[in-house]
Scaffold this motif. Sequence first.
Motif, PDB file in Angstrom:
ATOM      1  N   GLY A  64       0.801  -1.223   0.000  1.00 18.30           N
ATOM      2  CA  GLY A  64       0.000   0.000   0.000  1.00 18.30           C
ATOM      3  C   GLY A  64       0.823   1.257   0.000  1.00 18.30           C
ATOM      4  O   GLY A  64       0.419   2.278   0.571  1.00 18.30           O
ATOM      5  N   GLY A  65       2.002   1.202  -0.601  1.00 18.31           N
ATOM      6  CA  GLY A  65       2.868   2.368  -0.674  1.00 18.31           C
ATOM      7  C   GLY A  65       3.782   2.544   0.509  1.00 18.31           C
ATOM      8  O   GLY A  65       4.651   3.420   0.495  1.00 18.31           O
ATOM      9  N   ALA A  66       3.605   1.741   1.542  1.00 18.97           N
ATOM     10  CA  ALA A  66       4.451   1.830   2.734  1.00 18.97           C
ATOM     11  C   ALA A  66       5.508   0.741   2.706  1.00 18.97           C
ATOM     12  O   ALA A  66       5.257  -0.384   2.270  1.00 18.97           O
ATOM     13  CB  ALA A  66       3.607   1.701   3.993  1.00 18.97           C
ATOM     14  N   ARG A  67       6.708   1.071   3.175  1.00 13.72           N
ATOM     15  CA  ARG A  67       7.773   0.078   3.312  1.00 13.72           C
ATOM     16  C   ARG A  67       7.711  -0.495   4.722  1.00 13.72           C
ATOM     17  O   ARG A  67       7.829   0.234   5.712  1.00 13.72           O
ATOM     18  CB  ARG A  67       9.146   0.682   3.049  1.00 13.72           C
ATOM     19  CG  ARG A  67       9.371   1.127   1.618  1.00 13.72           C
ATOM     20  CD  ARG A  67      10.768   1.670   1.438  1.00 13.72           C
ATOM     21  NE  ARG A  67      11.760   0.615   1.629  1.00 13.72           N
ATOM     22  CZ  ARG A  67      12.904   0.789   2.294  1.00 13.72           C
ATOM     23  NH1 ARG A  67      13.167   1.949   2.890  1.00 13.72           N
ATOM     24  NH2 ARG A  67      13.765  -0.206   2.390  1.00 13.72           N
ATOM     25  N   LEU A  68       7.508  -1.791   4.802  1.00 16.58           N
ATOM     26  CA  LEU A  68       7.359  -2.465   6.076  1.00 16.58           C
ATOM     27  C   LEU A  68       8.469  -3.478   6.286  1.00 16.58           C
ATOM     28  O   LEU A  68       8.964  -4.091   5.336  1.00 16.58           O
ATOM     29  CB  LEU A  68       6.010  -3.193   6.144  1.00 16.58           C
ATOM     30  CG  LEU A  68       4.740  -2.377   6.010  1.00 16.58           C
ATOM     31  CD1 LEU A  68       3.534  -3.295   5.975  1.00 16.58           C
ATOM     32  CD2 LEU A  68       4.625  -1.364   7.141  1.00 16.58           C
ATOM     33  N   ALA A  69       8.840  -3.667   7.544  1.00 18.73           N
ATOM     34  CA  ALA A  69       9.669  -4.794   7.948  1.00 18.73           C
ATOM     35  C   ALA A  69       8.762  -5.804   8.634  1.00 18.73           C
ATOM     36  O   ALA A  69       7.881  -5.435   9.425  1.00 18.73           O
ATOM     37  CB  ALA A  69      10.775  -4.345   8.894  1.00 18.73           C
ATOM     38  N   ILE A 168       9.618   1.129   7.825  1.00 18.66           N
ATOM     39  CA  ILE A 168      10.993   1.480   7.500  1.00 18.66           C
ATOM     40  C   ILE A 168      11.016   2.924   7.014  1.00 18.66           C
ATOM     41  O   ILE A 168      10.311   3.266   6.056  1.00 18.66           O
ATOM     42  CB  ILE A 168      11.567   0.554   6.416  1.00 18.66           C
ATOM     43  CG1 ILE A 168      11.499  -0.906   6.876  1.00 18.66           C
ATOM     44  CG2 ILE A 168      13.005   0.945   6.080  1.00 18.66           C
ATOM     45  CD1 ILE A 168      11.938  -1.901   5.807  1.00 18.66           C
ATOM     46  N   PRO A 169      11.799   3.793   7.634  1.00 19.21           N
ATOM     47  CA  PRO A 169      11.820   5.199   7.206  1.00 19.21           C
ATOM     48  C   PRO A 169      12.340   5.352   5.773  1.00 19.21           C
ATOM     49  O   PRO A 169      13.132   4.541   5.285  1.00 19.21           O
ATOM     50  CB  PRO A 169      12.782   5.855   8.211  1.00 19.21           C
ATOM     51  CG  PRO A 169      12.828   4.925   9.382  1.00 19.21           C
ATOM     52  CD  PRO A 169      12.640   3.553   8.822  1.00 19.21           C
ATOM     53  N   ASP A 170      11.914   6.421   5.131  1.00 16.60           N
ATOM     54  CA  ASP A 170      12.405   6.722   3.784  1.00 16.60           C
ATOM     55  C   ASP A 170      13.922   6.894   3.810  1.00 16.60           C
ATOM     56  O   ASP A 170      14.491   7.490   4.738  1.00 16.60           O
ATOM     57  CB  ASP A 170      11.762   8.004   3.257  1.00 16.60           C
ATOM     58  CG  ASP A 170      10.272   7.833   2.979  1.00 16.60           C
ATOM     59  OD1 ASP A 170       9.828   6.678   2.811  1.00 16.60           O
ATOM     60  OD2 ASP A 170       9.559   8.858   2.936  1.00 16.60           O
ATOM     61  N   GLY A 171      14.574   6.370   2.789  1.00 12.30           N
ATOM     62  CA  GLY A 171      16.019   6.536   2.668  1.00 12.30           C
ATOM     63  C   GLY A 171      16.833   5.498   3.382  1.00 12.30           C
ATOM     64  O   GLY A 171      18.067   5.479   3.258  1.00 12.30           O
ATOM     65  N   VAL A 172      16.190   4.611   4.146  1.00 14.06           N
ATOM     66  CA  VAL A 172      16.907   3.568   4.880  1.00 14.06           C
ATOM     67  C   VAL A 172      16.892   2.284   4.057  1.00 14.06           C
ATOM     68  O   VAL A 172      15.829   1.809   3.651  1.00 14.06           O
ATOM     69  CB  VAL A 172      16.274   3.328   6.266  1.00 14.06           C
ATOM     70  CG1 VAL A 172      16.931   2.144   6.967  1.00 14.06           C
ATOM     71  CG2 VAL A 172      16.399   4.589   7.117  1.00 14.06           C
ATOM     72  N   ASP A 173      18.069   1.737   3.813  1.00 17.03           N
ATOM     73  CA  ASP A 173      18.191   0.507   3.025  1.00 17.03           C
ATOM     74  C   ASP A 173      19.309  -0.330   3.641  1.00 17.03           C
ATOM     75  O   ASP A 173      20.480  -0.174   3.304  1.00 17.03           O
ATOM     76  CB  ASP A 173      18.493   0.841   1.564  1.00 17.03           C
ATOM     77  CG  ASP A 173      18.567  -0.408   0.686  1.00 17.03           C
ATOM     78  OD1 ASP A 173      18.094  -1.475   1.126  1.00 17.03           O
ATOM     79  OD2 ASP A 173      19.124  -0.320  -0.427  1.00 17.03           O
ATOM     80  N   LEU A 174      18.941  -1.199   4.576  1.00 14.94           N
ATOM     81  CA  LEU A 174      19.920  -1.995   5.317  1.00 14.94           C
ATOM     82  C   LEU A 174      19.931  -3.416   4.762  1.00 14.94           C
ATOM     83  O   LEU A 174      19.014  -4.185   5.005  1.00 14.94           O
ATOM     84  CB  LEU A 174      19.579  -2.002   6.807  1.00 14.94           C
ATOM     85  CG  LEU A 174      19.615  -0.629   7.488  1.00 14.94           C
ATOM     86  CD1 LEU A 174      19.098  -0.718   8.910  1.00 14.94           C
ATOM     87  CD2 LEU A 174      21.029  -0.066   7.481  1.00 14.94           C
ATOM     88  N   ARG A 175      20.974  -3.728   3.997  1.00 17.36           N
ATOM     89  CA  ARG A 175      21.115  -5.055   3.408  1.00 17.36           C
ATOM     90  C   ARG A 175      22.591  -5.405   3.356  1.00 17.36           C
ATOM     91  O   ARG A 175      23.443  -4.540   3.092  1.00 17.36           O
ATOM     92  CB  ARG A 175      20.561  -5.081   1.973  1.00 17.36           C
ATOM     93  CG  ARG A 175      19.062  -4.880   1.852  1.00 17.36           C
ATOM     94  CD  ARG A 175      18.632  -4.881   0.393  1.00 17.36           C
ATOM     95  NE  ARG A 175      19.088  -3.678  -0.299  1.00 17.36           N
ATOM     96  CZ  ARG A 175      19.932  -3.665  -1.320  1.00 17.36           C
ATOM     97  NH1 ARG A 175      20.457  -4.815  -1.753  1.00 17.36           N
ATOM     98  NH2 ARG A 175      20.274  -2.543  -1.903  1.00 17.36           N
ATOM     99  N   ALA A 176      22.894  -6.680   3.559  1.00 14.23           N
ATOM    100  CA  ALA A 176      24.281  -7.116   3.500  1.00 14.23           C
ATOM    101  C   ALA A 176      24.892  -6.844   2.130  1.00 14.23           C
ATOM    102  O   ALA A 176      26.109  -6.608   2.019  1.00 14.23           O
ATOM    103  CB  ALA A 176      24.380  -8.608   3.834  1.00 14.23           C
ATOM    104  N   GLN A 177      24.068  -6.866   1.088  1.00 13.37           N
ATOM    105  CA  GLN A 177      24.570  -6.654  -0.263  1.00 13.37           C
ATOM    106  C   GLN A 177      25.125  -5.241  -0.471  1.00 13.37           C
ATOM    107  O   GLN A 177      25.829  -4.981  -1.453  1.00 13.37           O
ATOM    108  CB  GLN A 177      23.467  -6.932  -1.289  1.00 13.37           C
ATOM    109  CG  GLN A 177      23.047  -8.389  -1.390  1.00 13.37           C
ATOM    110  CD  GLN A 177      22.115  -8.831  -0.261  1.00 13.37           C
ATOM    111  OE1 GLN A 177      21.668  -7.995   0.544  1.00 13.37           O
ATOM    112  NE2 GLN A 177      21.818 -10.109  -0.194  1.00 13.37           N
ATOM    113  N   ARG A 178      24.845  -4.322   0.439  1.00 15.16           N
ATOM    114  CA  ARG A 178      25.347  -2.953   0.316  1.00 15.16           C
ATOM    115  C   ARG A 178      26.742  -2.779   0.905  1.00 15.16           C
ATOM    116  O   ARG A 178      27.367  -1.728   0.734  1.00 15.16           O
ATOM    117  CB  ARG A 178      24.394  -1.969   1.004  1.00 15.16           C
ATOM    118  CG  ARG A 178      23.008  -1.896   0.358  1.00 15.16           C
ATOM    119  CD  ARG A 178      22.254  -0.681   0.872  1.00 15.16           C
ATOM    120  NE  ARG A 178      22.921   0.545   0.494  1.00 15.16           N
ATOM    121  CZ  ARG A 178      23.058   1.604   1.300  1.00 15.16           C
ATOM    122  NH1 ARG A 178      22.573   1.583   2.540  1.00 15.16           N
ATOM    123  NH2 ARG A 178      23.674   2.696   0.882  1.00 15.16           N
TER     124      ARG A 178
END
Length: 354
Positions: A64-69, A168-178
């Motif tokens: 629904g447009g929201a980023r969820l964990a 998950i706040p906008d701009g946050v991207d926590l992944r091992a691949q980064r």
Amino acid sequence: MSETTTLDVTGWTCPAPLRDRPRVVMGHGGGGALSAELVQHLFAPAFGGEVLAQMDDAAAVTLGGARLAFSTDSYVVRPLFFPGGDIGDLAVNGTVNDLAMAGARAAYLSCGFILEEGVEMSVVARVARSMGAAARAAGVEIATGDTKVVETGHGDGIYVNTAGIGLIPDGVDLRAQRVVPGDVVIVSGEIGLHGVAIMSVREGLEFGVDIESDCAALGGLVEAMLAVTSDLHVLRDPTRGGVAAALNEIAAASGTGVVLQEGKVPIPDPVANACAILGLDPLYVANEGKLVAFVPREHADAVLDAMRAHPLGRRAAVIGEAVESHPGLVVARTGLGGTRVVDLPLGEQLPRIC
């Protein structure tokens, strides 16, 4: 003789863990190599899906447009009550922390109780009160749940499952691949306390001092880190398998190597002494209130300062870096100037730790 038939194996998947084990063993739940094989070679092919392929503690999804964990975990710790905590606050904090490792602030939890026939109601009530207190402290609501009862002898008093969701706040991207070479590795504090606390009461061991679990909700600490920069690369809570397992998982997923400065890892004396007596490596001992962060070098000092200003990060320390050499491998530089490989554990040094 009949003609030889050529088989096309390109689409085959292995339906069982690679190690030749016809039955489940305790190591399959220990967070090490056996656990990874069970997930990667049995569950993942059966379930499929791009989200599951992330293989993180919490799945990052868009709805629904929201980023969820979104995360779930089950707790089978024995004993139910231990120095510094119990299965109730462990179940809440563990799922809150899995969501925090995705950068999310936990909003709602579910709770499933599996009770063994004959367990005292007072014990169930004590665990429930502990869960409620932990949820309130973490700022999360237990919104739904379920209860099942199994016959005497088919459980261990109480098992608990919790699942949770958070934004998950906008701009946050926590992944091992980064993770990239040059990233600084930070641990939020002293390691090994949870595992040694469980061991002391389970085995009736005395180490001359009281050792308490570090069980805590890490959402506030993560928020303090993200306030410095949203450009953190990956966070991981080193629970089963300890710091060693967390670093190996990140190294394998990112294709980078990790160099660990063994002398800089904060290991409290009681944990070091207990591990020395029992022949254990503190790097493999479980934690329930610590995190490992891979941070771009240009932000590392500011992030470290923010962590040390938070009650749960006062003993935070830089313990290593990501490197281009030996991709997928973790090595430790020892105090004697040598190096040793810190491999993914096969199972877990002490089972039923969470």
